[in-house]
Write an enzyme that holds these catalytic residues in place. Structure first.
Site, PDB file in Angstrom:
ATOM      1  N   HIS A 211      -4.621  12.549  38.697  1.00 24.05           N
ATOM      2  CA  HIS A 211      -6.334  12.550  39.166  1.00 24.05           C
ATOM      3  C   HIS A 211      -6.787  13.772  38.049  1.00 24.05           C
ATOM      4  CE1 HIS A 211      -4.778   8.691  41.144  1.00 24.05           C
ATOM      5  NE2 HIS A 211      -6.112   8.279  40.460  1.00 24.05           N
ATOM      6  N   GLU A 454      -2.079  -3.113  40.514  1.00 27.43           N
ATOM      7  CA  GLU A 454      -1.130  -1.718  40.481  1.00 27.43           C
ATOM      8  C   GLU A 454       0.174  -1.954  41.614  1.00 27.43           C
ATOM      9  OE1 GLU A 454      -4.396   1.078  41.391  1.00 27.43           O
ATOM     10  OE2 GLU A 454      -5.156  -0.340  42.959  1.00 27.43           O
TER      11      GLU A 454
END
Length: 587
Positions: A211, A454
Site C-alpha cells: 500500500h 479478492e
C-alpha cells in the site's frame, strides 16, 4: 563516487534531488515540516528537552552507589559532554531553521551526519563513541515522546560502523528539489508527506503492490521500493536520481549522467502534456464500446484531481485512510459523514464508491499495533472481519455512509468477504444502521451494495455473491497475493508476484463473464486496472469498468481509444489457454 542501487519500480518517472533521510530508530519518530513561524517554538522545545535530559543524567551520575563500577560514572560523563557538544546542537538548529524539520526529525538527521564522522575516525576508542551519541539522541527522543528511558547503556556495547564518509554540502533554504529515503514508510506517513516538497522516494523494503507503493502512485511521484540497503548507503544531502521506470537509484551522479536524466525528465513532461489532451475525450473503443474509467482515491481532497483527468466517478474510496495515523479514538460518525460528503460533493454528481474500512496487513491502526501482534496479518483480523468483530465501529461507519448518500450517488463496497454468513451479517448490520437513523429521524439515501472479489474463495463462489450484491469489484492486488501465496509487501518474494499467472487470469475472467451473464456491474479496482500493458487483455475478457489511480487514467484511456474489442476477444482466449501469458502479450 557514483554508484547505483537496484530495487522495484513502483511509480514511473524521473526524480533528481538532494536526499532527505528518515532515520530508523528504536523510538518511532514523527517526520513533518513546520511553518517558519513555528521555528522559535520548536527550538525552545529542543532546549527544554536538552535541559531535562541533562538534569536526568546529572542526577544519575550524582546518585550512583559507592560500589558502582567506575565505568558507569565515566559513561554518564561522556553522555553529558556529548549532550552539550556544539556539533550536535548547532546541526540540529540548522535542520530546524533552514530545512523546517520538526525537532525529532532534526535530531535523527544530525545524528546521521555526526555518526558518519565518528565512522571515519582512526582511533578505535573515538569510533566507539558513536554508540554513546546514538544513546544520547535516543534519550532525547524518548523524553520528547514521553517514553520511559533506559537508565544506563549496556557496558561494552559494540556498534557496527561503516567507513564511507564525505563532506556534506548543505543548502540554505528549501529551494532545492528533495527526495525521501527511508527504510520503510507506512501509508499514513505517505499521506503526511502528500502536500510536501518531495519529488520522489526510495525505501529499503516493500513490494510493487504494497500500500505504500500504491499511495506513491497516487501522489504521482517517481518511487523505488525494495532497495534493500538504500537508507544505509545514501547520506543526508547526497544528490540522487530516482529512475521510477527502471527501478534504479543513482547516488552522486556525474555531470554526464545528470544531463542524460535531465533529458529523460523533459521527455516525460512532454508525454504528460500530450496525454493531457485526452482528458475530455470519451473513453470509447474503435468498435464503439463505451468504457468506464473511474478513480481510486484515499482522501476527499483527491476528488478534484480525479475530475481533472477525466474520471467519470470514484470506483474506490479507501475509507481506512480516515482511520490511520490516529492515536486513541477513531473518527466518529459526524467526522466520517463530513469527509464522505466532501468526496461526494467534490465529484459533482458523479458516483462515489466507498469501501468500508480495510484495516490490517500493511495498513495497521496505531491502536492495533499496540494491542495485537499477528504472525500473519494478511490472513488475520482485517477488512470485513475486523468490522464484524467491532459492530459498534462498523455501525458508526455505515450510518455515516448512508447519511452521505442523501447528497449524491453513493455505492457501498465491502472488502474481503468469503463466507455466506459474513454477507448475511453485513446486510443485517446495514439494516440495523438504517433503523437507527430512522429512529433518530435523520435523512439518508439509497445505496447500491457491492462486494470486493479478492479472496479465491469469493471468486469461486461468484454465483452466490451475485445473488446478494448489486455489483462486484475485483481487487486484483489481494487476489493475486492469496492465489499465489505471496506476501505482496515482501521484496524477497516480489519476483513471484505475477498478475499474468494462468490461475489468476482464470479467476478474473470467470468473475467478469458471470457478472456480465447476470447483467450485474463488474469492475477491476486493483493495480491491473491501471497498467496500460494489461488494458487490451482486460477489454478482451469483457471488462468495461476500470478503477485506478487518477495518475493512470489518461495512459489507460489512450489504450482504450486504440482498441478493437472484437479482435481482442481472440487475443484474450489465447492468453487464457497459454501456460506463459506474458509471452503472448509481450510484457
Amino acid at each position: 563516487m557514483t554508484f547505483a542501487i537496484h530495487g522495484l519500480a513502483v511509480a514511473r518517472g524521473i526524480a533528481i534531488g538532494r536526499a532527505v533521510l528518515v532515520a530508523s530508530s528504536r523510538v518511532d519518530v514523527a517526520h513533518y515540516f513546520i511553518e517558519p513561524a513555528q521555528v522559535d517554538a520548536e527550538l525552545r522545545r529542543l532546549a527544554k528537552t536538552r535541559m531535562a535530559v541533562q538534569t536526568e543524567l546529572q542526577t544519575l551520575h550524582d546518585t550512583l552507589p559507592k560500589d558502582a563500577p567506575p565505568e558507569l560514572a565515566a559513561i554518564l560523563e561522556v553522555h553529558l559532554m556529548l549532550l552539550q557538544d556544539s556539533m550536535l546542537a548547532d546541526g540540529v538548529t540548522h535542520w530546524v531553521k533552514d530545512r523546517l524539520y520538526n525537532a525529532e526529525w532534526a535530531l535523527t538527521s544530525q545524528l546521521d551526519v555526526v555518526a558518519r564522522q565518528f565512522d571515519e575516525m582512526d582511533d578505535p576508542y573515538l569510533r566507539e563513541r558513536k554508540g554513546d551519541l546514538e544513546q544520547v539522541v535516543e534519550r532525547l527522543l524518548r523524553h520528547i515522546k514521553g517514553v520511559a528511558h533506559h537508565v544506563l547503556p549496556p557496558i561494552g556495547q559494540k556498534r557496527h560502523a561503516t567507513s564511507r564518509q564525505q563532506d556534506l554540502q548543505l543548502d540554505d533554504g528549501m529551494d532545492v528539489p528533495l527526495v525521501l529515503v527511508a527504510h520503510d514508510l507506512s501509508p499514513a506517513d505517505m499521506l503526511q508527506f502528500k502536500q510536501s516538497v518531495f519529488t520522489g522516494f526510495v525505501t529499503d523494503v516493500g513490494g510493487k503492490t504494497s500500500h505504500t507503493a500504491i499511495v506513491a502512485r497516487s501522489l504521482d511521484i517517481p518511487a523505488v521500493v525494495g532497495a534493500r540497503t538504500a537508507s544505509q548507503l545514501v547520506r543526508q544531502d547526497d544528490w540522487i536520481i530516482i529512475d521510477g521506470d527502471a527501478g534504479v537509484v543513482i547516488v552522486n551522479p556525474s555531470p554526464i549522467i545528470l544531463a542524460e536524466y535531465g533529458f529523460k525528465q523533459r521527455q516525460a513532461e512532454l508525454e504528460r502534456e500530450r496525454l493531457s489532451r485526452l482528458r475530455h475525450t470519451p473513453a470509447v473503443t474503435l468498435d464503439g464500446q463505451r468504457v468506464e474509467l473511474l478513480a481510486n482515491i484515499e482522501m476527499p481532497e483527491d476528488s478534484p484531481f480525479a475530475l481533472d483527468v477525466g474520471a467519470v466517478g470514484v470506483g474506490l474510496f479507501r475509507s481506512e485512510f480516515l482511520f490511520m495515523g490516529r492515536v486513541g479514538s477513531l473518527p466518529d460518525e459526524q467526522e466520517q459523514y463530513l469527509a464522505y460528503c466532501r468526496a461526494v460533493e467534490g465529484m459533482k454528481g458523479l458516483p462515489v464508491t466507498i469501501r468500508t474500512v480495510d484495516i490490517g496487513a500493511d495498513k495497521p491502526l496505531e491502536r492495533s499495533l499496540k494491542d495485537d501482534a499477528h504472525l500473519n496479518p494478511a490472513l488475520g483480523l482485517r477488512a470485513i472481519r475486523w468490522s464484524l468483530a467491532d459492530p459498534a465501529m462498523f455501525l458508526t461507519q455505515l450510518r455515516a455512509i448512508l447519511r452521505a448518500a442523501a447528497h449524491g450517488q453513493v455505492h457501498l463496497l465491502i472488502p474481503m468477504l468469503a463466507h455466506a454468513r459474513e454477507i448475511k451479517q453485513t446486510f443485517a448490520l446495514l439494516d440495523q444502521a438504517r433503523a437507527q437513523l430512522d429512529a433518530r429521524g435523520q435523512a439518508y439515501g439509497p445505496l447500491k451494495v457491492g462486494a470486493m472479489i479478492e479472496v479465491p474463495a469469493a471468486a469461486l463462489s461468484v454465483k452466490m455473491f451475485l445473488r446478494y450484491f448489486d455489483f462486484l469489484s475485483i481487487g486484483t492486488n489481494d487476489l493475486i497475493q492469496y492465489t499465489l501465496a505471496i506476501d505482496r509487501a515482501d521484496e524477497s518474494v516480489a519476483h513471484l508476484y505475477d498478475p499474468l499467472h494462468p490461475a489468476v487470469l482464470r479467476l478474473v475472467a470467470d468473475v467478469i463473464a458471470e457478472s456480465r451473464a447476470q447483467g450485474k456491474g463488474v469492475s477491476v479496482c486493483g493495480e491491473m486496472a491501471g497498467d496500460p500493458q494489461l488494458t487490451r487483455l482486460l477489454l478482451g475478457l469483457g471488462l468495461r469498468s476500470f478503477s485506478m489511480h487518477p495518475t493512470q487514467i489518461l495512459a489507460v484511456k489512450q489504450e482504450v481509444l486504440r482498441a478493437d474489442t472484437g479482435r481482442l476477444q481472440t487475443l484474450a482466449q489465447q492468453v487464457l489457454n497459454s501456460e506463459e501469458p506474458a509471452e503472448i502479450l509481450g510484457v
